[in-house]
Write a protein that holds these residues in place. Structure first.
Motif, PDB file in Angstrom:
ATOM      1  N   GLU A  35      -4.398  -8.670   3.378  1.00 28.08           N
ATOM      2  CA  GLU A  35      -5.100  -7.656   4.169  1.00 28.08           C
ATOM      3  C   GLU A  35      -6.040  -6.862   3.268  1.00 28.08           C
ATOM      4  OE1 GLU A  35      -4.847  -7.399   7.356  1.00 28.08           O
ATOM      5  OE2 GLU A  35      -3.062  -8.618   7.734  1.00 28.08           O
ATOM      6  N   VAL A  37      -9.097  -3.850   4.170  1.00 31.64           N
ATOM      7  CA  VAL A  37      -9.971  -3.134   5.101  1.00 31.64           C
ATOM      8  C   VAL A  37     -10.841  -2.215   4.258  1.00 31.64           C
ATOM      9  CG1 VAL A  37     -10.085  -1.691   7.161  1.00 31.64           C
ATOM     10  CG2 VAL A  37      -8.119  -3.212   6.810  1.00 31.64           C
ATOM     11  N   GLN A 163      -3.654  -0.244   4.673  1.00 30.50           N
ATOM     12  CA  GLN A 163      -4.431  -1.452   4.939  1.00 30.50           C
ATOM     13  C   GLN A 163      -3.571  -2.618   5.432  1.00 30.50           C
ATOM     14  OE1 GLN A 163      -7.628  -2.252   1.866  1.00 30.50           O
ATOM     15  NE2 GLN A 163      -6.579  -0.577   0.817  1.00 30.50           N
ATOM     16  N   ALA A 164      -2.375  -2.772   4.846  1.00 28.76           N
ATOM     17  CA  ALA A 164      -1.575  -3.961   5.138  1.00 28.76           C
ATOM     18  C   ALA A 164      -0.438  -3.711   6.126  1.00 28.76           C
ATOM     19  CB  ALA A 164      -0.998  -4.521   3.838  1.00 28.76           C
TER      20      ALA A 164
END
Length: 290
Positions: A35, A37, A163-164
């Protein structure tokens, strides 16, 4: 009126690695979990930088009005030196902390991860009460603990989870390492100021431990990241790149263990920060390609 250069020095740019490093490591870990972002990573970076600038200005203001910065061998203190009026430094601190709070709100709303709100509120409060308020915890020996928690565990793991949506065991190890490095930066700063802090009743951890034990604490803290690098290397060979930071930390260690005082310890603070930044960059790469 303080010049632009003095305002920049008052923001303590040598401490910026404390803000950048955890976001680098956390983002590398998020990439390794599949992930990434970019806007969340950028938002976390802006928040961390605003927070550390805010705490530095707040520290300058609070110490300055208490008279604890009148005599200093370290970086310029705006209030203590008389370069800027206290209310101007207070305004700079509140603007910086306000930007950090606004960034936290924006990340919370955009990501719909509502757990960020209370965590962010605690971070901003911790930044102010480090030396602010009637009973600042920085005057009671808890500064290094707070730095370890907020610029280590919270910053790294918060960046990963943002993010993850999850974290791994190796991420926790990396967060501990960054926290140890961040605490070492503050230890170097407080080691330099033991005499002046003790004289005005500022009981930092360095004042409580004394000169010799503070130097030993610094050694222990900068050793931790490389022990973690060794352990991480059993699972991820790329993690051994973290040892590239060793040549940067060796001069600082020699100075601290050799009994350096005064302005030489200002250099130690910068050298520790650079070692942390290089370690974090290489470790972020290792986590990303794992």
């Amino acid at each position: 009126m303080a010049t632009v250069a003095q305002w920049i020095e008052g923001a303590r740019p040598r401490t910026l690695p404390n803000a950048v490093s955890p976001v680098l490591v956390g983002t590398g870990a998020a990439i390794g979990l599949g992930e990434f972002v970019w806007w969340m990573a950028l938002g976390a970076l802006c928040l961390a930088v605003a927070l550390i600038v805010g705490v530095n200005y707040a520290n300058d203001y609070s110490d300055g009005i208490r008279g604890t910065d009148t005599v200093r061998t370290g970086p310029l203190r705006l209030v203590g030196s008389g370069a800027a009026k206290p209310q101007h430094v207070l305004r700079a601190a509140l603007i910086s902390l306000g930007l950090a709070a606004a960034g936290g709100v924006a990340l919370t709303v955009a990501s719909a991860q509502w757990w960020l709100a209370p965590v962010g509120a605690v971070c901003v409060a911790a930044a102010w009460f480090y030396t602010g308020g009637k009973r600042p915890y920085g005057y009671a020996g808890f500064g290094e603990v707070a730095v370890f928690v907020f610029f280590g565990l919270v910053a790294v793991l918060g960046t990963v989870y943002l993010q993850a949506g999850r974290i791994s065991g190796i991420d926790i190890g990396a967060a501990v390492a960054v926290g140890a490095f961040s605490s070492a930066v503050l230890v170097a700063n407080n080691l330099r100021d033991i005499e002046t802090d003790a004289a005005v009743g500022k009981r930092t951890l360095a004042v409580l431990l004394g000169d010799r034990d503070t130097r030993n604490l610094y050694l222990a803290l900068v050793t931790v990241p490389f022990l973690i690098t060794t352990l991480m290397g059993f699972r991820n060979t790329w993690a051994l790149l973290g040892f590239l930071a060793v040549p940067l930390i060796v001069p600082a260690l020699r100075a601290v263990l050799g009994g350096a005082t005064g302005r030489r310890l200002v250099g130690v603070l910068g050298e520790t920060g650079l070692a942390m930044l290089l370690w974090s960059t290489t470790t972020a790469v290792a986590l990303a390609v794992a």
